[in-house]
Design a protein around this motif. Sequence first.
Motif, short mmCIF file in Angstrom:
data_model
loop_
_atom_site.label_atom_id
_atom_site.label_comp_id
_atom_site.label_asym_id
_atom_site.label_seq_id
_atom_site.Cartn_x
_atom_site.Cartn_y
_atom_site.Cartn_z
N PHE A 76 0.68 -0.77 0.35
CA PHE A 76 -0.01 0.03 0.56
C PHE A 76 0.83 1.39 0.24
N PHE A 77 1.69 1.20 0.68
CA PHE A 77 2.73 2.16 0.92
C PHE A 77 3.44 2.82 -0.32
N MET A 78 4.29 2.10 -1.17
CA MET A 78 5.08 1.43 -1.90
C MET A 78 4.31 2.24 -3.30
N LEU A 79 2.67 2.24 -3.32
CA LEU A 79 2.09 2.51 -4.04
C LEU A 79 1.84 3.90 -4.37
N LYS A 80 1.31 4.36 -3.04
CA LYS A 80 0.74 5.46 -2.55
C LYS A 80 1.60 6.66 -2.29
N ASP A 81 3.37 6.20 -1.43
CA ASP A 81 4.66 7.30 -1.78
C ASP A 81 5.34 6.81 -3.25
N ARG A 82 4.79 6.00 -4.15
CA ARG A 82 6.23 5.81 -5.10
C ARG A 82 7.02 7.15 -5.56
N ASP A 83 6.35 8.30 -5.21
CA ASP A 83 7.24 9.25 -6.32
C ASP A 83 7.94 9.56 -4.91
N VAL A 84 7.76 9.25 -3.69
CA VAL A 84 8.62 10.00 -2.91
C VAL A 84 9.73 9.34 -2.42
N LEU A 85 9.14 8.06 -2.50
CA LEU A 85 10.15 6.90 -2.08
C LEU A 85 11.24 7.08 -3.71
N VAL A 86 10.96 7.20 -4.41
CA VAL A 86 12.09 7.23 -5.67
C VAL A 86 12.98 8.36 -5.32
N GLY A 87 12.29 9.38 -5.22
CA GLY A 87 12.99 10.54 -5.00
C GLY A 87 13.86 10.88 -3.79
N PHE A 88 13.55 10.05 -2.89
CA PHE A 88 14.90 9.58 -2.26
C PHE A 88 15.58 8.82 -2.15
N MET A 89 15.72 7.66 -2.60
CA MET A 89 16.36 7.37 -3.64
C MET A 89 17.46 7.54 -4.44
N LEU A 90 16.47 8.67 -5.09
CA LEU A 90 17.39 9.18 -6.56
C LEU A 90 18.51 10.18 -5.52
N SER A 91 17.63 10.82 -4.43
CA SER A 91 19.13 11.98 -3.66
C SER A 91 19.94 10.88 -2.86
N LEU A 92 20.66 10.17 -2.60
CA LEU A 92 21.14 8.93 -2.58
C LEU A 92 22.41 8.94 -3.88
N LEU A 93 22.24 9.09 -4.43
CA LEU A 93 22.43 8.59 -5.55
C LEU A 93 23.83 10.26 -5.62
N PRO A 94 24.58 10.78 -6.97
CA PRO A 94 25.66 11.90 -7.23
C PRO A 94 24.26 12.26 -7.97
N GLN A 95 24.99 13.17 -8.18
CA GLN A 95 24.07 14.41 -9.06
C GLN A 95 24.49 13.74 -9.76
N LYS A 96 25.99 13.31 -11.21
CA LYS A 96 25.78 13.14 -11.86
C LYS A 96 25.83 11.56 -12.43
N ARG A 97 24.82 11.07 -13.29
CA ARG A 97 24.87 10.05 -13.25
C ARG A 97 23.71 9.55 -14.40
N THR A 98 24.48 9.89 -15.28
CA THR A 98 23.97 9.73 -16.75
C THR A 98 23.90 9.07 -17.21
N LEU A 99 24.76 8.05 -16.77
CA LEU A 99 24.74 6.39 -17.51
C LEU A 99 23.74 6.00 -16.88
N LEU A 100 23.46 5.70 -15.21
CA LEU A 100 22.92 5.68 -14.06
C LEU A 100 21.41 5.27 -15.00
N SER A 101 21.44 6.71 -14.99
CA SER A 101 19.94 6.78 -15.44
C SER A 101 19.79 6.27 -16.79
N ARG A 102 20.43 5.73 -17.37
CA ARG A 102 20.70 5.85 -18.90
C ARG A 102 20.38 3.95 -19.04
#
Length: 368
Positions: free
Chosen positions: A176-202
């Motif tokens: 339930f919380f993974m579906l409800k707060d998906r954007d929040v959880l994904v944003g938190f995980m992205l905040s732990l990664l470096p800003q330069k992540r072109t290869l990772l994002s691709r």
Amino acid sequence: MTLRTILKSWVERYFSDEEALILLLVLVAGFAAIILFGRMLAPFFTALVIAFLLQGVVSALTRRGLPHLLAVIMVFLAFISVLLTLAFILMPLIWNQLVGLVQETPRMFASGQGWLDELQARYPNIITPDQIQNWIGVASREISQLGQRALTLSLASLGNIMAVIIYLVLVPILVFFMLKDRDVLVGFMLSLLPQKRTLLSRIWREMDDQIANYIRGKFIEIIIVGTVTFFTFAFFGLPYTALLAVLVGFSVLVPYIGAAVATLPVAAVAGFHFGISEEFVYVLVAYGVIQALDGNVLAPVLFSETNNIHPVSIIVAVLFFGGIWGFWGIFFAIPLATLLKALVYAWPRSMHEREERRGLQAPAEKFD
């Protein structure tokens, strides 16, 4: 050229890029967490798979104009309904049929011994009494070991009732919380990664849709194959139809190998119930048609967007990841093989290649 020079050139070629090192650290940390804490985090991974499965339905409802929270609640209630149906209707039926099959095993074994005696009488020059005794001895040992394993499993399961209850309570809450707060959880995980992540994002963009499509496609394939198998076996009057249908349905998780393994219990039950007769042949032919339609029609339609992977690579991935992580390794063998393939093709190999890729990506980035 010395070994030191070779290693230095190899490291400079593959790991001189900052993003390549970051990606390597992320992969090592991810696999280490799964290997070390996989059993502890099993409810989380189970909920993550189910959330992946349901996210497509939530997205479809939101595209039709429903508020996100209302779509999540509707999908979650449907998921709970299916879970309760499985827990209180399907599972007791499968358990009763499994108990009945275990009780029938001695009679099936005696019937098989009679068939071997008939074959030996018809073909005494091909099948000798010593061979029959060896086969019977091997089958007896396997049956006794199977009984011991079943007893051990049943005794162990008595102590794991709390674990099952935790799964039944914790997994739906996580979903339930993974579906409800998906954007929040994904944003938190992205905040732990470096800003330069072109290869990772691709690589993530390439894998995200494929993993989601694979999970949903496998779920649909299991439901369709299991349902068709159930009604087909019920039409022929085969016993243990629910148990065999579940077995055949889950056999699609292991490409090539699963169909061959599921054939043995189907043939054993059909042979014991019908004997060597026309009905026995009809059941095997119908089962073969189901497997052929699944492999040549259903699976290509469901997984048309997945990268083509050679059958040898699939079998190796199933054996390797299944040996490491058991059921989940088998389930995710193809996505993991696809991830490795994407890494091989996306990994920067030289400074010249990196400059070429940056030049090719520049117009796209401006366009975005």
